[in-house]
Write an enzyme that holds these catalytic residues in place. Structure first.
Site, PDB file in Angstrom:
ATOM      1  N   ASN A 189       0.838  -1.189   0.000  1.00 20.03           N
ATOM      2  CA  ASN A 189       0.000   0.000   0.000  1.00 20.03           C
ATOM      3  C   ASN A 189       0.877   1.244   0.000  1.00 20.03           C
ATOM      4  O   ASN A 189       1.687   1.444   0.906  1.00 20.03           O
ATOM      5  CB  ASN A 189      -0.884   0.028   1.249  1.00 20.03           C
ATOM      6  N   ASN A 330      -4.825   4.805  -5.399  1.00 21.84           N
ATOM      7  CA  ASN A 330      -5.424   5.527  -4.271  1.00 21.84           C
ATOM      8  C   ASN A 330      -5.402   7.006  -4.616  1.00 21.84           C
ATOM      9  O   ASN A 330      -4.356   7.526  -5.017  1.00 21.84           O
ATOM     10  CB  ASN A 330      -4.597   5.334  -2.986  1.00 21.84           C
ATOM     11  N   TYR A 332      -7.007  11.040  -3.543  1.00 20.46           N
ATOM     12  CA  TYR A 332      -7.785  11.886  -2.637  1.00 20.46           C
ATOM     13  C   TYR A 332      -7.973  13.314  -3.137  1.00 20.46           C
ATOM     14  O   TYR A 332      -8.990  13.926  -2.871  1.00 20.46           O
ATOM     15  CB  TYR A 332      -7.123  11.930  -1.245  1.00 20.46           C
ATOM     16  N   TRP A 438     -12.566   4.708   1.178  1.00 23.51           N
ATOM     17  CA  TRP A 438     -11.777   4.755   2.403  1.00 23.51           C
ATOM     18  C   TRP A 438     -12.447   5.749   3.319  1.00 23.51           C
ATOM     19  O   TRP A 438     -12.478   6.921   2.996  1.00 23.51           O
ATOM     20  CB  TRP A 438     -10.327   5.182   2.118  1.00 23.51           C
ATOM     21  N   GLU A 445      -5.662   7.317  12.128  1.00 24.16           N
ATOM     22  CA  GLU A 445      -5.208   7.806  10.830  1.00 24.16           C
ATOM     23  C   GLU A 445      -3.741   8.232  10.886  1.00 24.16           C
ATOM     24  O   GLU A 445      -3.390   9.381  10.732  1.00 24.16           O
ATOM     25  CB  GLU A 445      -6.123   8.959  10.383  1.00 24.16           C
ATOM     26  N   TRP A 446      -2.836   7.243  11.181  1.00 21.72           N
ATOM     27  CA  TRP A 446      -1.404   7.476  11.138  1.00 21.72           C
ATOM     28  C   TRP A 446      -1.016   8.721  11.932  1.00 21.72           C
ATOM     29  O   TRP A 446      -1.473   8.867  13.042  1.00 21.72           O
ATOM     30  CB  TRP A 446      -0.927   7.495   9.684  1.00 21.72           C
TER      31      TRP A 446
END
Ligand SMILES: *[C@@H]1O[C@H](CO)[C@@H](O)[C@H](O)[C@H]1NC(C)=O
Ligand SMILES: *[C@@H]1O[C@H](CO)[C@@H](O)[C@H](O)[C@H]1NC(C)=O
Ligand SMILES: *[C@@H]1O[C@H](CO)[C@@H](O)[C@H](O)[C@H]1NC(C)=O
Ligand SMILES: *[C@@H]1O[C@H](CO)[C@@H](O)[C@H](O)[C@H]1NC(C)=O
Ligand SMILES: *[C@@H]1O[C@H](CO)[C@@H](O)[C@H](O)[C@H]1NC(C)=O
Ligand SMILES: *[C@@H]1O[C@H](CO)[C@@H](O)[C@H](O)[C@H]1NC(C)=O
Length: 490
Positions: A189, A330, A332, A438, A445-446
């Site tokens: 990922n 991915n 955003y 997502w 969240e990291w």
């Protein structure tokens, strides 16, 4: 041409006509038959013999000061104990698949197979996979979502080439344990994120010094992916017959001025340094020509005797070439790009680009620009460049901690972004096979900790049972899934 064919098909199905001049309008119509809809999360919970990961370590160090809210992911949304509840959330939404990641340290606590396997870790994933299948939800597994076993981080992590064989061992254990039931695999990922992140290298070792580290990390990640793919091909594919890809994150880089050829070239460099960095070697056996040219030249100018961007020898070139069944994307957000003298940040500096945002664009709750059409640009760019099936493996809207059930902005985000995926199929002929939101629920969240909420289910992190409740966006997505797109309103 393919675009026109699909266009006619849509016309037939919903009886609406569009002209090219109206491509910016909302497009009513359905996705191709067999299109897959799903949701994603990642793993990271501590229990039953799981080893420590670099992420566990980093989030606890300095009393959590590395994380926006000082909290760690030990419990998070506690899917470890709640996995069946999550399966029902997915079932209620009518999801075709669930994308989740394995924790390497849960399966092989030190990261090294010679130190042994943790059977409880395998058992946990068996329960989850069987629970999904019993509810007709296809498991879609990511082997590595950033949490490196501490035992490997202590030996140089992704900078140590021996990790390639450790990853190969891990992948074989995983295919052997789960491949009878799992047919969709992602090796990594977002390597662009972890190869550029200081936490990937250990806490006292910021990534900027020296600037070749991300390229070495990438080189070993690419080899690791290829080894896993070859192992699957040789030992498992004949009996298991699954598909394997990699998930690459790429926001869109829109040229600030499309009439200026220099800005168009900046776009091309930007996308090649983000997406092509990984896709090119895995499909064509070498880094994008523009990366080779620029990084080699800069390395020479820095007085180095070799390029910071390594090369694959002929053996490795053969191993890595053609090791993807599909490409994951991915996405955003979007920014403008324009040429620069290369002084702002090493990655964009190596690519000689600068980014800007348009003040007219909406911002998500965490400040990311909401630009739905950018998803069509990047999807179509990937489709034209690589001529491969594309799986959108993440897309979603991050809000503040105060985000609740009525998440209208997220509803708008999903409708608008998913519509752009439809346009890339219908107008541009992109072979997109899946869309993944997502995230299924608010999670850890990291480095943002719990300060950002991406979920379509609300999670109460203050309640010991971590109860979940569907937001408006879960209801909207369920409808889009059920309709396979956007039928004309009655
Ligand atoms: C962590 O917090 C404890 C208790 O507040 C304090 O005693 C300790 O010095 C802190 N450690 C660091 C590394 O900040
Ligand atoms: C690289 O890993 C190997 C084995 O995993 C280890 O023996 C070696 O010390 C590591 N190298 C470095 C520089 O840590
Ligand atoms: C965009 O680029 C063209 C070609 O270089 C130039 O003529 C034009 O002035 C630029 N537009 C703006 C707004 O800078
Ligand atoms: C190249 O540079 C590296 C690092 O500065 C050095 O260790 C190595 O000996 C050099 N190699 C040659 C062939 O000059
Ligand atoms: C931007 O925000 C406005 C106001 O909330 C909304 O009406 C509009 O749809 C948003 N645009 C996009 C692309 O989300
Ligand atoms: C990106 O998409 C927008 C909206 O569809 C379009 O106007 C623009 O030309 C695209 N950018 C590029 C570089 O193709």
């Amino acid at each position: 041409m393919a675009g026109l064919r699909f266009f006619a098909l849509i016309l037939l199905i919903v009886g609406v006509s569009y002209t090219a001049g109206q491509e910016d309008d909302f497009l009513y119509g359905q996705f191709p038959d067999g299109f897959l809809w799903g949701l994603a999360t990642s793993s990271g919970w501590d229990a039953d013999g799981k080893g420590e990961s670099g992420w566990d370590f980093w989030s606890h160090e300095n009393n959590g000061s590395n994380i926006a809210d000082g909290k760690n992911g030990d419990i998070a949304c506690d899917s470890y104990n709640n996995y069946m509840a999550d399966v029902y959330l997915l079932k209620n939404m009518g999801a075709d698949f669930y994308r989740f990641s394995l924790s390497w340290a849960r399966i092989i606590p030190t990261g090294k197979l010679s130190d042994g396997i943790n059977p409880a870790g395998i058992q946990y994933y068996n329960y989850l996979i069987d629970g999904l299948i019993a509810n007709e939800i296809t498991p879609f597994i990511t082997l590595y979502h950033w949490d490196l076993p501490m035992g490997l981080l202590n030996e140089g992590g992704w900078l140590n080439e021996t990790i390639v064989e450790h990853f190969a061992d891990f992948s074989r254990v995983v295919f052997d344990a789960f491949g009878d039931r799992v047919k969709f695999w992602l090796t990594f990922n977002e390597p662009h994120v972890f190869c550029l992140a200081d936490w990937n290298y250990g806490i006292h070792d910021p990534f900027l010094e020296p600037p070749e580290k991300p390229y070495i990390c990438a080189h070993n990640v690419i080899k690791s992916h290829a080894r896993a793919f070859r192992i699957y091909d040789e030992e498992f594919r004949p009996s298991q017959n699954g598909q394997m890809g990699i998930t690459l994150n790429c926001d869109w880089s829109e040229p600030k001025n499309q009439s200026d050829p220099e800005h168009m070239l900046a776009m091309d460099r930007s996308v090649n340094f983000r997406y092509g960095w990984w896709a090119n070697p895995l499909l064509r056996g070498e880094y994008p020509a523009i990366m080779r040219e620029l990084v080699d030249a800069k390395s020479e100018a820095e007085g180095r005797n070799s390029s910071r961007l390594p090369t694959f020898d002929s053996t490795w070139t053969e191993i890595i070439t053609g090791t993807l069944d599909f490409l994951g994307l991915n996405h955003y957000s979007t920014h403008y790009v324009l040429p620069s003298d290369g002084l702002n940040g090493w990655m964009d500096g190596d690519a000689n680009i600068r980014s800007e945002r348009d003040p007219a664009w909406n911002s998500s709750g965490i400040g990311w620009s909401v630009v739905p059409w950018g998803l069509r640009n990047i999807t179509t760019w990937v489709a034209r460049e690589y001529q491969m099936p594309i799986y959108i493996t993440e897309n979603g809207y991050g809000a503040q901690e105060s985000d609740m059930i009525n998440d209208e902005e997220r509803v708008n985000y999903y409708r608008a972004y998913i519509n752009e995926v439809l346009k890339s199929i219908v107008y541009d002929g992109a072979d997109v096979r899946a869309y993944t939101a997502w995230s299924l629920m608010d999670n850890y969240e990291w480095t943002l900790g719990y300060t950002a909420r991406f979920g379509v289910h609300y999670v109460d992190f203050n309640h010991p049972a971590r109860p979940r409740a569907p937001k408006q966006s879960a209801i909207e997505l369920s409808q889009i899934f059920a309709d396979n797109g956007f039928p004309l309103p009655k």
